[in-house]
Design an enzyme around this catalytic site. Structure first.
Site, PDB file in Angstrom:
ATOM      1  N   LYS A 168     -21.764  30.840  25.471  1.00 40.50           N
ATOM      2  CA  LYS A 168     -20.740  31.511  26.276  1.00 40.50           C
ATOM      3  C   LYS A 168     -19.719  32.225  25.392  1.00 40.50           C
ATOM      4  CE  LYS A 168     -19.201  27.736  28.273  1.00 40.50           C
ATOM      5  NZ  LYS A 168     -19.963  26.718  27.522  1.00 40.50           N
TER       6      LYS A 168
ATOM      7  N   ARG B 210     -14.153  24.188  35.050  1.00 40.09           N
ATOM      8  CA  ARG B 210     -15.110  23.153  34.656  1.00 40.09           C
ATOM      9  C   ARG B 210     -15.208  22.044  35.696  1.00 40.09           C
ATOM     10  NH1 ARG B 210     -14.719  24.010  28.683  1.00 40.09           N
ATOM     11  NH2 ARG B 210     -16.153  22.645  27.616  1.00 40.09           N
TER      12      ARG B 210
ATOM     13  N   ARG C  79     -23.389  24.565  14.648  1.00 39.64           N
ATOM     14  CA  ARG C  79     -22.320  25.566  14.821  1.00 39.64           C
ATOM     15  C   ARG C  79     -21.242  25.456  13.737  1.00 39.64           C
ATOM     16  NH1 ARG C  79     -19.514  26.246  20.535  1.00 39.64           N
ATOM     17  NH2 ARG C  79     -19.003  24.052  20.335  1.00 39.64           N
TER      18      ARG C  79
ATOM     19  N   ARG D  95     -16.344  22.058  14.218  1.00 36.76           N
ATOM     20  CA  ARG D  95     -15.394  21.472  15.160  1.00 36.76           C
ATOM     21  C   ARG D  95     -15.570  19.955  15.184  1.00 36.76           C
ATOM     22  NH1 ARG D  95     -15.813  24.840  20.699  1.00 36.76           N
ATOM     23  NH2 ARG D  95     -15.697  22.711  21.451  1.00 36.76           N
TER      24      ARG D  95
ATOM     25  N   ARG E 239     -19.873  15.210  25.837  1.00 41.62           N
ATOM     26  CA  ARG E 239     -19.579  16.537  26.392  1.00 41.62           C
ATOM     27  C   ARG E 239     -20.694  16.986  27.329  1.00 41.62           C
ATOM     28  NH1 ARG E 239     -19.012  19.895  21.309  1.00 41.62           N
ATOM     29  NH2 ARG E 239     -18.362  21.602  22.654  1.00 41.62           N
TER      30      ARG E 239
HETATM   31  P1  AMP Z   1     -14.857  24.149  24.666  1.00 39.03           P
HETATM   32  O1  AMP Z   1     -14.318  24.846  23.470  1.00 39.03           O
HETATM   33  O2  AMP Z   1     -14.948  25.027  25.870  1.00 39.03           O
HETATM   34  O3  AMP Z   1     -16.152  23.421  24.392  1.00 39.03           O
HETATM   35  O4  AMP Z   1     -13.790  23.005  25.036  1.00 39.03           O
HETATM   36  C1  AMP Z   1     -13.456  21.972  24.123  1.00 39.03           C
HETATM   37  C2  AMP Z   1     -12.814  20.822  24.873  1.00 39.03           C
HETATM   38  O5  AMP Z   1     -11.596  21.272  25.479  1.00 39.03           O
HETATM   39  C3  AMP Z   1     -13.631  20.260  26.020  1.00 39.03           C
HETATM   40  O6  AMP Z   1     -14.585  19.303  25.581  1.00 39.03           O
HETATM   41  C4  AMP Z   1     -12.537  19.651  26.889  1.00 39.03           C
HETATM   42  O7  AMP Z   1     -12.059  18.439  26.352  1.00 39.03           O
HETATM   43  C5  AMP Z   1     -11.408  20.659  26.765  1.00 39.03           C
HETATM   44  N1  AMP Z   1     -11.500  21.729  27.798  1.00 39.03           N
HETATM   45  C6  AMP Z   1     -11.752  23.057  27.606  1.00 39.03           C
HETATM   46  N2  AMP Z   1     -11.748  23.734  28.747  1.00 39.03           N
HETATM   47  C7  AMP Z   1     -11.487  22.817  29.720  1.00 39.03           C
HETATM   48  C8  AMP Z   1     -11.376  22.888  31.140  1.00 39.03           C
HETATM   49  N3  AMP Z   1     -11.539  24.045  31.805  1.00 39.03           N
HETATM   50  N4  AMP Z   1     -11.110  21.741  31.797  1.00 39.03           N
HETATM   51  C9  AMP Z   1     -10.942  20.563  31.159  1.00 39.03           C
HETATM   52  N5  AMP Z   1     -11.047  20.417  29.835  1.00 39.03           N
HETATM   53  C10 AMP Z   1     -11.317  21.531  29.111  1.00 39.03           C
END
Ligand code: AMP
Length: 230
Positions: free
Chosen positions: A24, A99, A138, A171, A182
Site C-alpha cells: 500500500k 482499519r 522491508r 521497523r 499485526r
Molecule cells: P502501518 O505503518 O500502517 O503498518 O501502521 C503501524 C502501526 O500503527 C499499526 O500496527 C498500528 O499499531 C498503528 N496504526 C496505524 N494506522 C492505524 C489505524 N488506522 N488504526 C489503528 N492503529 C493504526
C-alpha cells in the site's frame, strides 16, 4: 520546449486497503506524486508522534510495538485534523486507514461534513506467506521514507537509499513475533471492511502479490476507469 502535462485530478478520498506488507505504501507514494495529492499514512503519522515524544506518541508506542491497533479516537482525531488542511482540498490517499468498522463509519461522516463524496477503495489481496517475506525483508530510508526489500527490491548499495544515500532501517514492528500479531489484527479488525466497502459498491480489488510495476499498472487502470465514470 515541451509543455508540462496537466496533472490528473483526484478530487476524492482514495483508500488503500490491505494487510501489512501488501504494498500500500509503495503504491500510495507513486499515485500521490502522479496526482499531486498528499499521501496520508496513519502509521507514519503515529511514528512521527513517537519520534517527537508527544503525549499521543507515548500512548501509541506500546500498542504499536506489540502489533495491535491504536484506539479509534486517537487515529480519528489525527485524521480529521489532517484532511481539513488546504493541501487536501484536491483529494488525498489513505494508506493504513481506516482499519476498523468504527473508523470506516466515522470517516464517511467526516467526508460528508467536508463535502467529499464517497471514497474509492483499492483492496490489495496478498497471501500470508508473501506478506511475511515482504515484511521481514522491508527496509525504509531514514531520510526520505523510500521503501526497499532486501529480497526483491534491494538498494544499489547495501543499507543505503538510492535516492539520497540515507540509512536504511528496519521497523521495530517488522520483527517476526510482531508481524504475527499485526496479521491477526488485520484478519480480525480490518478484514470486515472488505465486505463493508463492497456493499457500498466502491471496492476495487487488485492482485497485490504481483511485482511493483504490475500492481502500479492495475492501480492506474482502476483510477482511469473511475475517472471515466465520474
Ligand atoms: P502501518 O505503518 O500502517 O503498518 O501502521 C503501524 C502501526 O500503527 C499499526 O500496527 C498500528 O499499531 C498503528 N496504526 C496505524 N494506522 C492505524 C489505524 N488506522 N488504526 C489503528 N492503529 C493504526
Amino acid at each position: 520546449m515541451g509543455v508540462a502535462p496537466a496533472r490528473k485530478a483526484l478530487g476524492r478520498a482514495l483508500i488503500f486497503l490491505g494487510p501489512p506488507g501488501a504494498g500500500k505504501g509503495t503504491q500510495a507514494k507513486r499515485v500521490a506524486s502522479q496526482y499531486g495529492v498528499p499521501h496520508l499514512s496513519t502509521g507514519d503519522m503515529l511514528r512521527e508522534h513517537v519520534a517527537q515524544g508527544t503525549e499521543l506518541g507515548g500512548r501509541a508506542k506500546p500498542i504499536m510495538d506489540g502489533g495491535g491497533l491504536v484506539p479509534d479516537e486517537i487515529v480519528l482525531g489525527m485524521v480529521e485534523e489532517r484532511i481539513s488542511r488546504p493541501d487536501c482540498e484536491g483529494g488525498f490517499i489513505f494508506d493504513g486507514f481506516p482499519r476498523t468498522l468504527a473508523q470506516a463509519e466515522a470517516l464517511n461522516r467526516i467526508l460528508d461534513r467536508q463535502e467529499f463524496g464517497r471514497p474509492a477503495v483499492i483492496y490489495f489481496r496478498v497471501a500470508d506467506d508473501v506478506l511475511i517475506r515482504r515484511l521481514t525483508g522491508r527496509r525504509t530510508c531514514k531520510l526520505g521514507g523510500e521503501i526497499y526489500n532486501i529480497y526483491n527490491h534491494p538498494p544499489r548499495v547495501d543499507g543505503r537509499c538510492d535516492n539520497d544515500g540515507g540509512e536504511l532501517i528496519q521497523r521495530p514492528d517488522d520483527r517476526p513475533e510482531v508481524i504475527k500479531e499485526r496479521l491477526a489484527a488485520f484478519e480480525k479488525q480490518t478484514m470486515p471492511l472488505v465486505g463493508y466497502y463492497e456493499a457500498l459498491g466502491v471496492l476495487e480489488p487488485v492482485d497485490g502479490a504481483a511485482g511493483i510495476s504490475d500492481v502500479a499498472r492495475s492501480v492506474a487502470g482502476i483510477l482511469s476507469r473511475i475517472e471515466a465514470i465520474n
